[in-house]
Design an enzyme around this catalytic site. Structure first.
Site, mmCIF file in Angstrom:
data_model
loop_
_atom_site.group_PDB
_atom_site.id
_atom_site.type_symbol
_atom_site.label_atom_id
_atom_site.label_comp_id
_atom_site.label_asym_id
_atom_site.label_seq_id
_atom_site.Cartn_x
_atom_site.Cartn_y
_atom_site.Cartn_z
ATOM 1 N N ARG A 64 32.337 40.063 23.337
ATOM 2 C CA ARG A 64 33.223 40.249 24.254
ATOM 3 C C ARG A 64 33.879 39.294 24.722
ATOM 4 O O ARG A 64 35.148 39.297 25.031
ATOM 5 C CB ARG A 64 32.066 40.628 25.736
ATOM 6 C CG ARG A 64 32.910 41.280 26.660
ATOM 7 C CD ARG A 64 32.089 42.261 27.653
ATOM 8 N NE ARG A 64 33.060 42.505 28.711
ATOM 9 C CZ ARG A 64 33.171 44.176 28.575
ATOM 10 N NH1 ARG A 64 32.583 44.647 28.026
ATOM 11 N NH2 ARG A 64 34.330 44.390 29.527
ATOM 12 N N ASN A 106 44.274 44.555 40.573
ATOM 13 C CA ASN A 106 43.495 45.510 40.388
ATOM 14 C C ASN A 106 43.702 46.615 41.450
ATOM 15 O O ASN A 106 43.699 46.040 42.499
ATOM 16 C CB ASN A 106 42.217 45.325 40.088
ATOM 17 C CG ASN A 106 41.406 46.596 39.113
ATOM 18 O OD1 ASN A 106 42.364 47.385 38.601
ATOM 19 N ND2 ASN A 106 40.370 46.269 38.617
ATOM 20 N N THR A 107 43.708 47.815 41.179
ATOM 21 C CA THR A 107 43.723 48.759 42.046
ATOM 22 C C THR A 107 42.549 49.745 41.967
ATOM 23 O O THR A 107 42.194 49.881 40.681
ATOM 24 C CB THR A 107 45.110 49.645 41.836
ATOM 25 O OG1 THR A 107 44.872 50.786 42.784
ATOM 26 C CG2 THR A 107 45.240 50.336 40.503
ATOM 27 N N HIS A 108 41.786 50.169 42.952
ATOM 28 C CA HIS A 108 40.650 50.662 42.894
ATOM 29 C C HIS A 108 40.708 51.919 43.794
ATOM 30 O O HIS A 108 41.089 51.769 44.952
ATOM 31 C CB HIS A 108 39.591 49.520 43.347
ATOM 32 C CG HIS A 108 38.043 50.219 43.468
ATOM 33 N ND1 HIS A 108 37.611 50.891 42.395
ATOM 34 C CD2 HIS A 108 37.287 50.216 44.730
ATOM 35 C CE1 HIS A 108 36.281 51.412 42.755
ATOM 36 N NE2 HIS A 108 36.139 51.067 44.210
ATOM 37 N N ASP A 140 38.880 38.931 40.593
ATOM 38 C CA ASP A 140 38.036 37.567 40.410
ATOM 39 C C ASP A 140 36.953 38.331 39.448
ATOM 40 O O ASP A 140 36.928 39.255 38.717
ATOM 41 C CB ASP A 140 37.448 37.310 41.787
ATOM 42 C CG ASP A 140 36.450 38.404 42.531
ATOM 43 O OD1 ASP A 140 36.066 39.228 41.855
ATOM 44 O OD2 ASP A 140 35.989 37.780 43.593
ATOM 45 N N GLY A 142 33.638 39.523 39.883
ATOM 46 C CA GLY A 142 33.000 40.512 40.107
ATOM 47 C C GLY A 142 33.607 41.763 40.011
ATOM 48 O O GLY A 142 34.678 41.813 39.448
ATOM 49 N N ASP A 144 35.340 44.847 41.523
ATOM 50 C CA ASP A 144 35.999 45.092 42.693
ATOM 51 C C ASP A 144 35.622 44.297 43.747
ATOM 52 O O ASP A 144 35.738 44.924 45.053
ATOM 53 C CB ASP A 144 35.791 46.449 42.856
ATOM 54 C CG ASP A 144 36.173 47.528 41.618
ATOM 55 O OD1 ASP A 144 37.188 47.098 41.018
ATOM 56 O OD2 ASP A 144 35.397 48.335 41.393
HETATM 57 C C1 GRF Z 1 43.440 55.193 39.607
HETATM 58 O O1 GRF Z 1 42.889 55.809 40.616
HETATM 59 C C2 GRF Z 1 42.808 53.778 39.432
HETATM 60 O O2 GRF Z 1 42.282 53.127 40.560
HETATM 61 C C3 GRF Z 1 41.317 53.992 38.699
HETATM 62 O O3 GRF Z 1 41.804 55.043 37.617
HETATM 63 C C4 GRF Z 1 43.076 55.507 38.090
HETATM 64 C C5 GRF Z 1 44.086 55.406 37.071
HETATM 65 O O4 GRF Z 1 45.134 56.241 37.148
HETATM 66 N N1 GRF Z 1 40.721 53.066 38.244
HETATM 67 P P1 GRF Z 1 46.173 56.261 36.066
HETATM 68 O O5 GRF Z 1 45.704 56.216 34.643
HETATM 69 O O6 GRF Z 1 47.197 55.261 36.738
HETATM 70 O O7 GRF Z 1 46.857 57.786 36.174
#
Ligand code: GRF
Length: 207
Positions: A64, A106-108, A140, A142, A144
């Site tokens: 990894r 990152n988006t969660h 970071d 972790g 999320d």
């Molecule tokens: C988003 O909701 C993201 O936060 C999550 O997966 C989704 C990705 O959507 N981890 P896309 O590939 O940008 O349409």
């Protein structure tokens, strides 16, 4: 601001960034899009927009850490100032964070610190919360757990299933991502411990 976006799937968040970047006043150039697997719609979207792409697969590397180092090297070629993980479904490790810690978002699809991990909408639904949403954070080590840049709330409806809830979250998630990345490009960002605000602390936008 030079931005590399990493994707694993559909890439609708990536598409929102590509569309916003078409306006020079937005302040962002997406210099490359990377993925951890072949055949993603995200890579197709990037190619359609004429953006350079790369794929770095875990299975092509002995460990990894080697994969992480290869991913980091593939990104470095493009000299980004910011990395955006937009539906990138792998955790990054030490080589990546040494190079790009503090300048990776990152988006969660949940309101952190609730429901970290790969099943945010399903976990929120199962718990029975009435409000969930999306969180943009500084990556970071972790899962999320990083300092929060921006959050947006989404009510859970009585007849929601995982798909309908996640789709409504993604609508506001894309808008939040576009707005936040644009503000970082134009104004900078200051991270003090867990507290994040837009606006540079000095002339270096991401320091
Ligand atoms: C988003 O909701 C993201 O936060 C999550 O997966 C989704 C990705 O959507 N981890 P896309 O590939 O940008 O349409």
């Amino acid at each position: 601001m030079r931005v590399v976006v990493l994707v694993s799937g559909t890439g609708s968040n990536l598409q929102a960034l590509i569309d916003a970047s078409a306006d020079p006043a937005y302040g962002v150039e997406i210099v490359a899009v990377g993925a951890d697997r072949e055949g993603t719609l995200g890579i197709v979207r990037a190619e359609a927009a004429g953006i350079p792409t790369f794929v770095t697969r875990l299975r092509d590397h002995a460990t990894r850490e080697e994969w992480d180092a290869a991913l980091t090297a593939a990104i470095a070629v493009h000299e980004p100032e910011l990395i955006v993980l937009a539906g990138f479904m792998k955790l990054v490790g030490e080589p990546f964070l040494t190079a790009y810690g503090g300048r990776t978002l990152n988006t969660h699809p949940a309101l952190s610190p609730s429901f970290p991990g790969a099943h945010g909408p399903a976990d929120a639904l199962a718990y029975g919360v009435k409000v969930t949403g999306a969180t943009l954070f500084v990556v970071d080590a972790g899962v999320d757990t990083g300092a929060i840049v921006s959050q947006v709330a989404v009510p859970v409806e009585d007849d929601d299933d995982v798909v309908s809830l996640h789709e409504r979250i993604k609508v506001v998630e894309r808008a939040m991502l576009v707005e936040s990345v644009g503000r970082i490009a134009r104004e900078g960002i200051t991270v003090s411990g867990r507290r994040v605000r837009f606006g540079a602390s000095d002339s270096h936008a991401l320091d």
